[in-house]
Design an enzyme around this catalytic site. Structure first.
Site, PDB file in Angstrom:
ATOM      1  N   GLN A 202      16.738 -30.132 -42.393  1.00  0.00           N
ATOM      2  CA  GLN A 202      17.789 -29.258 -42.646  1.00  0.00           C
ATOM      3  C   GLN A 202      17.931 -29.058 -44.031  1.00  0.00           C
ATOM      4  O   GLN A 202      18.789 -28.379 -44.771  1.00  0.00           O
ATOM      5  CB  GLN A 202      19.131 -29.698 -42.049  1.00  0.00           C
ATOM      6  CG  GLN A 202      19.259 -29.820 -40.473  1.00  0.00           C
ATOM      7  CD  GLN A 202      18.893 -28.385 -39.862  1.00  0.00           C
ATOM      8  OE1 GLN A 202      19.141 -27.417 -40.443  1.00  0.00           O
ATOM      9  NE2 GLN A 202      18.460 -28.563 -38.611  1.00  0.00           N
ATOM     10  N   LYS A 225      11.387 -25.033 -38.610  1.00  0.00           N
ATOM     11  CA  LYS A 225      12.672 -24.788 -39.306  1.00  0.00           C
ATOM     12  C   LYS A 225      12.526 -24.028 -40.661  1.00  0.00           C
ATOM     13  O   LYS A 225      13.490 -23.750 -41.164  1.00  0.00           O
ATOM     14  CB  LYS A 225      13.385 -26.025 -39.429  1.00  0.00           C
ATOM     15  CG  LYS A 225      13.913 -26.468 -37.993  1.00  0.00           C
ATOM     16  CD  LYS A 225      14.718 -27.708 -38.092  1.00  0.00           C
ATOM     17  CE  LYS A 225      14.798 -28.587 -36.948  1.00  0.00           C
ATOM     18  NZ  LYS A 225      15.828 -28.075 -35.863  1.00  0.00           N
TER      19      LYS A 225
HETATM   20  N1  PMP Z   1      16.580 -34.002 -38.292  1.00  0.00           N
HETATM   21  C1  PMP Z   1      17.385 -33.096 -38.102  1.00  0.00           C
HETATM   22  C2  PMP Z   1      18.488 -33.178 -39.377  1.00  0.00           C
HETATM   23  C3  PMP Z   1      17.373 -31.931 -37.412  1.00  0.00           C
HETATM   24  O1  PMP Z   1      18.123 -31.102 -37.660  1.00  0.00           O
HETATM   25  C4  PMP Z   1      16.331 -31.889 -36.556  1.00  0.00           C
HETATM   26  C5  PMP Z   1      16.221 -30.740 -35.783  1.00  0.00           C
HETATM   27  N2  PMP Z   1      17.425 -30.271 -35.064  1.00  0.00           N
HETATM   28  C6  PMP Z   1      15.498 -33.015 -36.364  1.00  0.00           C
HETATM   29  C7  PMP Z   1      15.531 -34.057 -37.219  1.00  0.00           C
HETATM   30  C8  PMP Z   1      14.423 -32.897 -35.293  1.00  0.00           C
HETATM   31  O2  PMP Z   1      13.536 -32.079 -35.555  1.00  0.00           O
HETATM   32  P1  PMP Z   1      12.179 -31.777 -34.604  1.00  0.00           P
HETATM   33  O3  PMP Z   1      13.164 -31.404 -33.423  1.00  0.00           O
HETATM   34  O4  PMP Z   1      11.718 -30.551 -35.195  1.00  0.00           O
HETATM   35  O5  PMP Z   1      11.332 -32.684 -34.709  1.00  0.00           O
END
Ligand code: PMP
Length: 405
Positions: A202, A225
């Site tokens: 984030q 993201k």
């Molecule tokens: N850490 C944070 C702070 C997140 O917001 C997210 C996704 N919501 C993740 C890790 C995991 O990301 P991903 O599902 O793309 O591996």
């Protein structure tokens, strides 16, 4: 900076409607939408030059390999490290953190050792460490947060001890939006020779990330993201660590020589990239990073700040609405709850108005437990959102409230 109409026109999905209403997409924290150039870049791989990377002597394989390595170079420049060996492609933030938790555990962790996390972490930065602690007999220590949703630095300093082996914290909380004081966290850890991993899931999309200036030891983020494709992520690690750590997966491409008796590993970064990597997504990610640079990361930060202030003002003016996460330093994410209305009801009714928000615990159950709540409604904004959309959200929330009186 391009004007907002031009920016929105770059994202085909933003012009669609949902239940006959214009789509208002406020779930950017979960995943962002993709500009046409990213869609085209991925399409182009499959249409024109798809060949498995690093394996063939043929034309297509060469072209794909070159585009993949160029993508690594783009990532290197984007997060500012001088060494391409320090950029590992993974499946996403989750893949990156799991990988380091495994390798670091295997190499360095003994019973009684401690790993420090914060109370703000996403499950992706809790569970891999828990699994490693169970395997190795190590212990998790958690930095508490105050009512504004900020970590309490004095408590962090107290947790650092001769047993601490690593600190792993988010750059920003996905559940509350809080930006963590990374400078203080990293410098305190480093003065005790403790490495730090930053979960940048984030962070990367909201401003400039310079891993060398930040001086973190590891940095993880997800392509999806930051306007890139799904299924690709990045693990940055300082070369000295990556050199010492064992690979977290075995398979093709990560090896130098294989016999049944013994295998030697490939050089960095390939030692950590086992099997066929998602090269079309890596190529798409590079294109997304170019797109973001084209808009300008300072411009994105400014615009999102403005949207956050406006949304905070509009939403905090609604009677019975409580915002969770009120730190001065936030990304453009607002988590809230309306008195006596379940977050799922709010989310479902807003959905019928064409407004996409996230509801629930946001994969951060400890944060919800800290406030004694089941979950929140989360609007996560980004630079392609508008104040007019925020007005529609505020009016929509008033309508939800009127349905429950
Ligand atoms: N850490 C944070 C702070 C997140 O917001 C997210 C996704 N919501 C993740 C890790 C995991 O990301 P991903 O599902 O793309 O591996």
């Amino acid at each position: 900076m391009k004007d907002i109409a031009e920016i929105r026109a770059d994202f085909p999905i933003l012009s669609r409607s949902v239940y006959g209403k214009p789509l208002i997409y406020f779930d950017n924290g979960a995943t962002t939408q993709k500009p046409q150039c990213v869609l085209d870049a991925v399409d182009e791989v499959y249409k024109s030059y798809n060949g498995n990377i690093h394996r063939g002597v043929h034309f297509l394989s060469d072209m794909s390999s070159e585009a993949y390595e160029n993508a690594r170079e783009k990532v290197r420049l984007f997060i500012n490290t001088s060494k391409r060996e320090e950029i590992i492609f993974t499946s996403g933030t989750t893949g990156s953190i799991n990988g380091i938790a495994f390798s670091f555990g295997e190499r360095y962790i003994k019973p009684g050792d401690e790993i420090i996390l914060s109370h703000l972490e996403h499950h992706a930065n809790i569970v891999p460490w828990q699994m490693m602690c169970e395997r190795k007999g190590a212990v998790l220590k958690v930095i508490p947060i105050n009512d504004r949703g900020e970590i309490i630095l004095e408590e962090y300093y107290k947790l650092l001890s001769s047993r601490t082996r690593l600190v792993s914290v988010a750059q920003a909380s996905n559940a509350l939006g809080t930006v963590l004081p990374l400078k203080e966290i990293i410098s305190a850890a480093h003065s005790a020779n403790i490495p730090v991993l930053i979960d940048g899931a984030q962070g990367i999309q909201h401003g400039i990330v310079d891993v060398e200036a930040m001086d973190c030891d590891f940095y993880a983020f997800s392509g999806h993201k930051i306007y890139g494709p799904n299924g690709i992520g990045v693990l940055y690690g300082k070369e000295k660590w990556l050199y010492e750590l064992p690979p977290f997966q075995g398979g093709g491409d990560m090896v130098d020589k294989v016999t049944f008796e013994k295998t030697t590993y490939n050089d960095l970064p390939f030692k950590f990239e086992a099997g066929t990597m998602n090269y079309p997504a890596a190529i798409g990610l590079a294109c997304a990073l170019d797109y973001v640079s084209g808009i300008g990361r300072e411009n994105i930060e400014l615009r999102e700040k403005e949207l956050l202030s406006y949304a905070t003002l509009r939403l905090s003016g609604i009677n019975g609405l409580k915002i969770y996460g009120t730190s001065e330093r936030k990304i453009s994410t607002i988590s809230f709850h309306i008195d006596n209305i379940h977050q799922y009801d709010t989310g479902m009714i807003l959905d019928k108005m064409g407004i996409a928000v996230r509801t629930g615990t946001h994969c951060a159950q400890p944060v919800m437990d800290r406030y004694g709540i089941e979950g929140t409604v989360r609007a996560s904004l980004c630079f392609y959102n508008t104040k007019e959309e925020i007005d529609v959200l505020a009016d929509g929330i008033e309508k939800v409230k009127s349905m429950f009186v």
